[in-house]
Design an enzyme around this catalytic site. Structure first.
Site, PDB file in Angstrom:
ATOM      1  CD  GLU A  42      -3.025  -0.883   0.165  1.00 37.23           C
ATOM      2  OE1 GLU A  42      -4.150  -0.505   0.510  1.00 37.23           O
ATOM      3  OE2 GLU A  42      -2.725  -1.111  -1.030  1.00 37.23           O
ATOM      4  CB  THR A  74      -5.726   6.912  -2.434  1.00 40.31           C
ATOM      5  OG1 THR A  74      -6.526   5.858  -2.964  1.00 40.31           O
ATOM      6  CG2 THR A  74      -5.635   6.771  -0.929  1.00 40.31           C
TER       7      THR A  74
END
Length: 320
Positions: free
Chosen positions: A140, A193
């Site tokens: 991530e 994001t």
């Protein structure tokens, strides 16, 4: 040569009030990663990417920059150092993307989880699923610059996962109520994001924090006791949703359509733009999902969207 195919499904992070500490997995859609092990070592890297499909050419082929291959590299480093496995061969990786990018559906986490479950199988299962989560979290960081676990952990472990602590990592799996269904709707637009995180406040008031804590605690209690009414009352986000909702065209109309159709609650999936809703039956969840799609279509942006209705995935990442 030996080939293994791993699969990991979409996930929803935050779950309204649980910013960066709560997530869950659904059963579909998901990403597939095919790993092929050969004895011949490559001088440049023990892992290479042979093909990526479904990404429109957006994802890097460099194994150190692609989430799925990066986590396999970290996994191999770990088993050499801690499991006394001397890996001298080569792994070729094929990534089949079925999740849209920048969607709020845990796309990068699914790729990482599928790759890790396949790599672990290839190497004789040296690691537990809980150990694999550590590598997925590092994936991530490569994908979006933040090593959060609310997608990575449920992608591997399944069910709901509560992150009690990041240092050290302390994960708690929470079983899902039997009749809890998720309607997940992805509008045909992107919300990166990094940008969605940039609009969030760096500090909040004690009053706001107290509201959020109360909702997180109540949501976990509702899940553990199968109290669907409590689950619905607790799906309230007073921190991220107010800042991110304006970034999603038609959000307020879509949320209202879900609630009017019988949803227990509705909020942004991860950082968006996808939106999820919970229902206490599959029939209601289908009606809710269709209402959400219609609301996106009739919003000012007239957005087309994709919709999935699913129970909570209990298995997590798996070998196909």
């Amino acid at each position: 040569m030996k080939t293994v195919k791993g699969f990991a499904s979409a996930t929803v992070g935050n779950v309204a009030c649980g910013f960066d500490v709560l997530g869950f997995a659904i059963t579909e859609p998901g990403d597939e990663v095919i790993l092929t092990l050969s004895d011949r070592a490559h001088t440049d890297s023990p892992v290479s990417i042979s093909a990526i499909t479904g990404d429109g050419g957006a994802l890097p082929l460099d194994p150190k920059k692609n989430t799925s291959s990066f986590v396999v590299l970290k996994f191999l480093e770990y088993i050499r150092a801690h499991k006394q496995i001397d890996f001298t061969g080569h792994i070729s990786l094929e990534l089949r993307k079925h999740l849209p990018l920048s969607s709020g559906m845990g796309s990068s986490a699914a790729s990482a989880a599928a790759a890790l479950i396949a790599a672990n199988e290839l190497m004789g299962l040296p690691c537990s699923k809980m150990e694999l989560v550590h590598f997925a979290i590092e994936g991530e960081r490569v994908a979006c610059g933040s090593a959060h676990a609310d997608n990575a952990a449920p992608a591997i472990l399944g069910n709901f996962v509560l992150i009690r602590s990041y240092t050290p990592l302390d994960l708690i799996t929470i079983p899902s109520p039997e009749h809890l269904y998720c309607s997940l709707v992805h509008p045909h637009t992107e919300l990166r994001t990094a940008y969605a995180r940039s609009v969030l406040p760096q500090e909040i008031s004690l009053k706001t924090a107290t509201q959020q804590w109360g909702n997180v605690g109540a949501l976990v209690t509702g899940l553990l006791t199968s109290d669907y009414d409590l689950i619905g009352r607790s799906l309230v986000d007073v921190i991220a949703e107010p800042k991110r909702a304006p970034l999603i065209p038609g959000f307020f109309e879509v949320k209202q359509a879900a609630l009017d159709s019988g949803a227990l609650g509705c909020s942004i999936a991860g950082s968006g733009p996808s939106i999820f809703a919970f229902s206490s039956s599959e029939k209601t969840a289908l009606a809710v999902g269709n209402a959400m799609k219609e609301a996106f279509l009739h919003s000012k942006a007239h957005l087309q969207s994709d919709m999935w209705v699913s129970p909570i995935c209990k298995e997590g990442a798996r070998i196909l």
